[in-house]
Design a protein around this motif. Structure first.
Motif, PDB file in Angstrom:
ATOM      1  N   SER A  66     -19.417  39.584 -25.295  1.00  0.00           N
ATOM      2  CA  SER A  66     -18.182  40.327 -25.044  1.00  0.00           C
ATOM      3  C   SER A  66     -17.754  40.976 -26.349  1.00  0.00           C
ATOM      4  O   SER A  66     -17.487  40.286 -27.327  1.00  0.00           O
ATOM      5  CB  SER A  66     -17.106  39.361 -24.540  1.00  0.00           C
ATOM      6  OG  SER A  66     -15.891  40.035 -24.425  1.00  0.00           O
ATOM      7  N   TYR A  67     -17.748  42.305 -26.350  1.00  0.00           N
ATOM      8  CA  TYR A  67     -17.492  43.007 -27.611  1.00  0.00           C
ATOM      9  C   TYR A  67     -16.276  43.914 -27.551  1.00  0.00           C
ATOM     10  O   TYR A  67     -16.322  45.065 -27.929  1.00  0.00           O
ATOM     11  CB  TYR A  67     -18.730  43.790 -28.065  1.00  0.00           C
ATOM     12  CG  TYR A  67     -19.287  44.765 -27.057  1.00  0.00           C
ATOM     13  CD1 TYR A  67     -20.240  44.358 -26.135  1.00  0.00           C
ATOM     14  CD2 TYR A  67     -18.887  46.087 -27.028  1.00  0.00           C
ATOM     15  CE1 TYR A  67     -20.773  45.242 -25.219  1.00  0.00           C
ATOM     16  CE2 TYR A  67     -19.413  46.980 -26.119  1.00  0.00           C
ATOM     17  CZ  TYR A  67     -20.353  46.555 -25.233  1.00  0.00           C
ATOM     18  OH  TYR A  67     -20.880  47.443 -24.312  1.00  0.00           O
ATOM     19  N   GLY A  68     -15.201  43.383 -27.085  1.00  0.00           N
ATOM     20  CA  GLY A  68     -13.978  44.176 -27.112  1.00  0.00           C
ATOM     21  C   GLY A  68     -13.604  44.687 -25.750  1.00  0.00           C
ATOM     22  O   GLY A  68     -14.219  44.334 -24.744  1.00  0.00           O
TER      23      GLY A  68
ATOM     24  N   GLU B 158     -12.809  48.156 -24.901  1.00  0.00           N
ATOM     25  CA  GLU B 158     -13.034  49.559 -24.517  1.00  0.00           C
ATOM     26  C   GLU B 158     -14.461  49.779 -24.040  1.00  0.00           C
ATOM     27  O   GLU B 158     -15.156  50.662 -24.509  1.00  0.00           O
ATOM     28  CB  GLU B 158     -12.697  50.488 -25.688  1.00  0.00           C
ATOM     29  CG  GLU B 158     -11.252  50.431 -26.140  1.00  0.00           C
ATOM     30  CD  GLU B 158     -10.241  50.759 -25.043  1.00  0.00           C
ATOM     31  OE1 GLU B 158     -10.533  51.576 -24.170  1.00  0.00           O
ATOM     32  OE2 GLU B 158      -9.152  50.163 -25.064  1.00  0.00           O
TER      33      GLU B 158
ATOM     34  N   SER C 173     -12.651  41.342 -20.102  1.00  0.00           N
ATOM     35  CA  SER C 173     -13.906  41.173 -20.860  1.00  0.00           C
ATOM     36  C   SER C 173     -14.279  39.703 -20.947  1.00  0.00           C
ATOM     37  O   SER C 173     -15.453  39.335 -20.807  1.00  0.00           O
ATOM     38  CB  SER C 173     -13.761  41.743 -22.270  1.00  0.00           C
ATOM     39  OG  SER C 173     -13.921  43.120 -22.233  1.00  0.00           O
TER      40      SER C 173
ATOM     41  N   ARG D 189     -23.208  47.020 -22.226  1.00  0.00           N
ATOM     42  CA  ARG D 189     -23.151  45.998 -21.170  1.00  0.00           C
ATOM     43  C   ARG D 189     -24.360  46.113 -20.241  1.00  0.00           C
ATOM     44  O   ARG D 189     -24.894  45.102 -19.792  1.00  0.00           O
ATOM     45  CB  ARG D 189     -21.858  46.143 -20.369  1.00  0.00           C
ATOM     46  CG  ARG D 189     -20.622  45.665 -21.121  1.00  0.00           C
ATOM     47  CD  ARG D 189     -19.469  45.534 -20.155  1.00  0.00           C
ATOM     48  NE  ARG D 189     -18.246  45.183 -20.829  1.00  0.00           N
ATOM     49  CZ  ARG D 189     -17.858  43.933 -21.077  1.00  0.00           C
ATOM     50  NH1 ARG D 189     -18.618  42.923 -20.729  1.00  0.00           N
ATOM     51  NH2 ARG D 189     -16.714  43.702 -21.685  1.00  0.00           N
TER      52      ARG D 189
ATOM     53  N   MET E 156     -27.457  44.699 -21.780  1.00  0.00           N
ATOM     54  CA  MET E 156     -27.461  43.229 -21.781  1.00  0.00           C
ATOM     55  C   MET E 156     -27.548  42.634 -20.377  1.00  0.00           C
ATOM     56  O   MET E 156     -27.419  41.434 -20.201  1.00  0.00           O
ATOM     57  CB  MET E 156     -26.185  42.708 -22.423  1.00  0.00           C
ATOM     58  CG  MET E 156     -26.140  42.893 -23.914  1.00  0.00           C
ATOM     59  SD  MET E 156     -24.666  42.138 -24.553  1.00  0.00           S
ATOM     60  CE  MET E 156     -23.384  43.043 -23.756  1.00  0.00           C
TER      61      MET E 156
ATOM     62  N   ASN F 157     -17.918  55.869 -22.454  1.00  0.00           N
ATOM     63  CA  ASN F 157     -17.151  54.691 -21.995  1.00  0.00           C
ATOM     64  C   ASN F 157     -17.567  53.419 -22.730  1.00  0.00           C
ATOM     65  O   ASN F 157     -16.985  52.358 -22.499  1.00  0.00           O
ATOM     66  CB  ASN F 157     -17.361  54.464 -20.492  1.00  0.00           C
ATOM     67  CG  ASN F 157     -16.667  55.487 -19.645  1.00  0.00           C
ATOM     68  OD1 ASN F 157     -15.612  55.994 -20.013  1.00  0.00           O
ATOM     69  ND2 ASN F 157     -17.248  55.827 -18.521  1.00  0.00           N
ATOM     70  N   LYS F 158     -18.617  53.547 -23.538  1.00  0.00           N
ATOM     71  CA  LYS F 158     -19.180  52.399 -24.279  1.00  0.00           C
ATOM     72  C   LYS F 158     -19.659  51.300 -23.335  1.00  0.00           C
ATOM     73  O   LYS F 158     -19.621  50.113 -23.670  1.00  0.00           O
ATOM     74  CB  LYS F 158     -18.170  51.849 -25.283  1.00  0.00           C
ATOM     75  CG  LYS F 158     -17.806  52.852 -26.355  1.00  0.00           C
ATOM     76  CD  LYS F 158     -16.940  52.249 -27.413  1.00  0.00           C
ATOM     77  CE  LYS F 158     -16.667  53.254 -28.518  1.00  0.00           C
ATOM     78  NZ  LYS F 158     -15.768  52.772 -29.525  1.00  0.00           N
TER      79      LYS F 158
ATOM     80  N   ILE G 122     -21.328  50.424 -30.226  1.00  0.00           N
ATOM     81  CA  ILE G 122     -20.280  49.778 -29.406  1.00  0.00           C
ATOM     82  C   ILE G 122     -18.914  49.901 -30.072  1.00  0.00           C
ATOM     83  O   ILE G 122     -18.808  50.230 -31.214  1.00  0.00           O
ATOM     84  CB  ILE G 122     -20.588  48.288 -29.126  1.00  0.00           C
ATOM     85  CG1 ILE G 122     -20.768  47.504 -30.432  1.00  0.00           C
ATOM     86  CG2 ILE G 122     -21.790  48.151 -28.248  1.00  0.00           C
ATOM     87  CD1 ILE G 122     -20.899  46.022 -30.247  1.00  0.00           C
TER      88      ILE G 122
END
Lengths: 299, 322
Positions: A83-85, A87, A142, B145, B148, B140-141, B322
């Motif tokens: 989980s990287y934030g 946005e 997140s 996800r 992964m 949207n970055k 990211i």
């Protein structure tokens, strides 16, 4: 034999001529909650990115549950969650649609989603579009997504960012409960040393792409107290008798102690007619951070 | 279900849940309806249903006029124009010999053939959707996800590519169905039993109107696969919706124009510009001498491979921001 959820061996990451990570070695035992601590640019996020396959590895290897990220990527990341934030969600979808779209290979039931959102307090807004969410709500989503799919290891990058104080307390308890219930390993990076120190079992200090120090245990309940007193003789003797390290500089006494033991110290000072002019506290982690990094880049 | 199948299903759901995609489909129907009305009300019609009674007379007149033009030495006719007239006269001759009436321009059959002119709309839509579909994951970055999610990167890109191709084909089918419906609504019901006759560059070909329309769409699909691959490649490379779309538009929309202007330059036929409109081979509108569909298919194939390999290389090697 000890089992490690995460084994990093000789991890080096270079971008052009710049070395971001330099021969990092790290082993994290199953079921541990480990803090990855360091200033900006220390290499924490890059380490996470290498573990999850978002960044390529220049040399070295990472084993997640025994599977190499380099050689067996799919098996390695199957039970890993990062989980990287906040946005990194589709703004035009609601929470459920985001979960379904971003975790397409996980076997997740409607009930799983409802439970995960309920744990982080988003059950009532699960049908609202993400663009209407606040930063803290996105951070909560997140976290919920990190728990879905029953991962064995969860990497949390700055999970407390944008979360209100009540939320931080909830996050800590959710993380601990999840670990206790499922035996999940957590690696958490955060600048909020006070908060992270309350949830982690051990920590790793990083700076300039190196592991500077790692500890197998943490006196999480202890704090560093600094008292400015009218007289220091009696109290330093008393603290030494308790087996606590004491540093006395002039009329300033610094010591490491459980918060619950402070009352006894203050009563002792009162009985000796010693006046307390000032008192300051910091977590043991903060003190160590300052000692190790020499006060550079304190955040 | 394999990982690619699961990912592709998810990508298709994602694509169709976007308002813009449904908007493009609805707009396509509106464009078709307007084009049908334009053809009926404003397009000059040289041969309409009212002349059908004495069509042989009309064709004979056209054939005689063409022959007179070819025989008139005073007209400074270029070789290409001359060949075009010769081919036309072969078609007239075929119609008269086989007693096949030409297609009246105020009929549904004529409309379904002319709908090929609207293929550019499909190209524009596919470019916009392909570029947006890829670049939005970067903006949207959300790409991190997906990476992964437990599938290799090539599988993730393959699923996106398949979703885009699936959409392109479904869009073409919707377009084909609504072409027929609009032509029926505007020009009246037609069973499309009429035969379309044309010169394909080697011989005169007689084909059912419906089959000809399907072939038009099939030939256009070849171009579409190539353009979609280009769009995916440019989007992955630039990560910019605007740059990606501009580049693809330049190649596909202005490409045909560019190749027509420089038709004399032989090496140009090996560029993507000259091959974006594969349906030209159906209508004998090829700008280069001795240029066959197989050659064009080969050029498109090589370009497509370059784009696909390029896209996969960049997508699989680059670090995810990211």
């Amino acid at each position: 034999m000890e089992t490690h959820s995460l084994e990093i061996t000789g991890l080096t990451k270079k971008i052009g001529k710049k070395t971001i990570l330099d021969n990092v070695d790290l082993k994290i035992k199953k079921g541990m909650i480990v803090g990855l601590i360091g200033p900006n640019g220390a290499g924490k996020t890059t380490t996470f990115k290498c573990c999850s396959g978002l960044s390529s590895i220049t040399s070295g290897d990472i084993l997640v549950n025994g599977h190499s990220v380099k050689k067996d990527f799919e098996s390695a990341v199957e039970k890993l969650s990062y989980s990287y934030g906040s946005e990194n969600l589709y703004p035009f979808y609601d929470a459920c649609e985001n979960i379904r779209s971003l975790l397409p290979l996980k076997v997740i039931t409607k009930e799983d989603i409802r439970n995960a959102l309920s744990v982080v307090g988003l059950e009532k807004v699960m049908n609202a579009k993400i663009k209407t969410y606040s930063l803290g709500m996105k951070q909560r989503l997140s976290l919920a997504m990190a728990f879905l799919g029953k991962p064995d290891i969860i990497l949390l990058d700055e999970p407390f960012n944008g979360v209100d104080p009540q939320g931080v307390v909830e996050f800590r308890s959710i993380i601990r409960k999840h670990r206790d219930d499922h035996g999940t390993t957590f690696v958490i990076s955060s600048h909020n040393l006070g908060e992270i120190s309350k949830v982690i079992d051990s920590y790793v200090f990083m700076n300039h792409g190196h592991i500077v120090k790692s500890s197998s245990g943490l006196d999480s309940g202890k704090k560093v107290f600094t008292l400015v007193l009218s007289e220091t003789g009696c109290i330093s003797e008393y603290l030494e008798q308790l087996g606590t390290d004491v540093v006395v500089k002039g009329n300033r006494v610094t010591f490491l102690l459980e918060s619950s033991e402070l009352n006894g110290i203050l009563q002792k000072l009162a009985s000796e007619n010693v006046t307390v002019y000032d008192m300051a506290t910091e977590s043991s982690l903060e003190k160590e951070y300052i000692e190790i990094l020499g006060g550079e880049n304190i955040e | 279900m394999s990982k690619i199948a699961k990912l592709t299903k998810c990508e298709i759901i994602k694509m169709y849940s976007r308002g813009a995609v449904i908007g493009f489909i609805c707009a396509a129907i509106v464009v078709l309806a307007m084009y049908s009305l334009y053809l009926k009300e404003y397009e000059p019609q040289f041969f309409n249903s009212s002349k059908m009674g004495n069509w042989r007379n009309y064709i004979e007149q056209e054939a005689n006029y063409t022959i007179s033009l070819l025989n008139d030495q005073s007209i400074g006719m270029t070789e290409n124009v001359r060949i075009q007239y010769i081919n036309e006269s072969k078609v007239y001759d075929y119609l008269l010999r086989h007693n096949i009436p030409p297609i009246a321009e105020d009929t549904a059959a004529s409309m379904v053939l002319k709908a090929n002119n609207l293929f550019i709309y499909i190209i524009v839509c596919i470019i916009m959707i392909s570029c947006f579909f890829i670049t939005s994951e970067y903006s949207n970055k959300t790409l991190g996800r997906l990476v992964m999610s437990g599938a290799s990167r090539w599988k993730i890109l393959t699923s996106k590519y398949l979703a885009i191709l699936f959409f392109a084909i479904v869009f073409m089918l919707i377009f084909a169905v609504f072409t027929v419906l609009c032509s029926w609504i505007v020009f009246g019901f037609d069973d499309f039993s009429t035969h379309y006759v044309y010169f394909d560059g080697v011989k005169v070909v007689e084909r059912n109107v419906m089959v000809q329309m399907m072939l038009n769409f099939l030939y256009n699909t070849v171009s579409l696969v190539s353009i979609s691959s280009l769009a995916v490649f440019v989007a992955v490379l630039t990560k910019s919706n605007l740059i990606g779309m501009s580049l693809c538009f330049a190649v596909s929309v202005f490409g045909s124009l560019f190749s027509s202007v420089f038709a004399g330059t032989d090496w140009l036929k090996y560029t993507l510009f000259a091959n974006t409109d594969f349906s030209r081979f159906l209508n004998n509108e090829v700008a280069f001498d001795n240029y066959t569909p197989a050659m064009s298919l080969g050029v498109l194939g090589i370009h497509t491979i370059i784009f696909v390999v390029g896209a996969y290389t960049v997508f699989c090697k680059q670090d995810v921001v990211i």
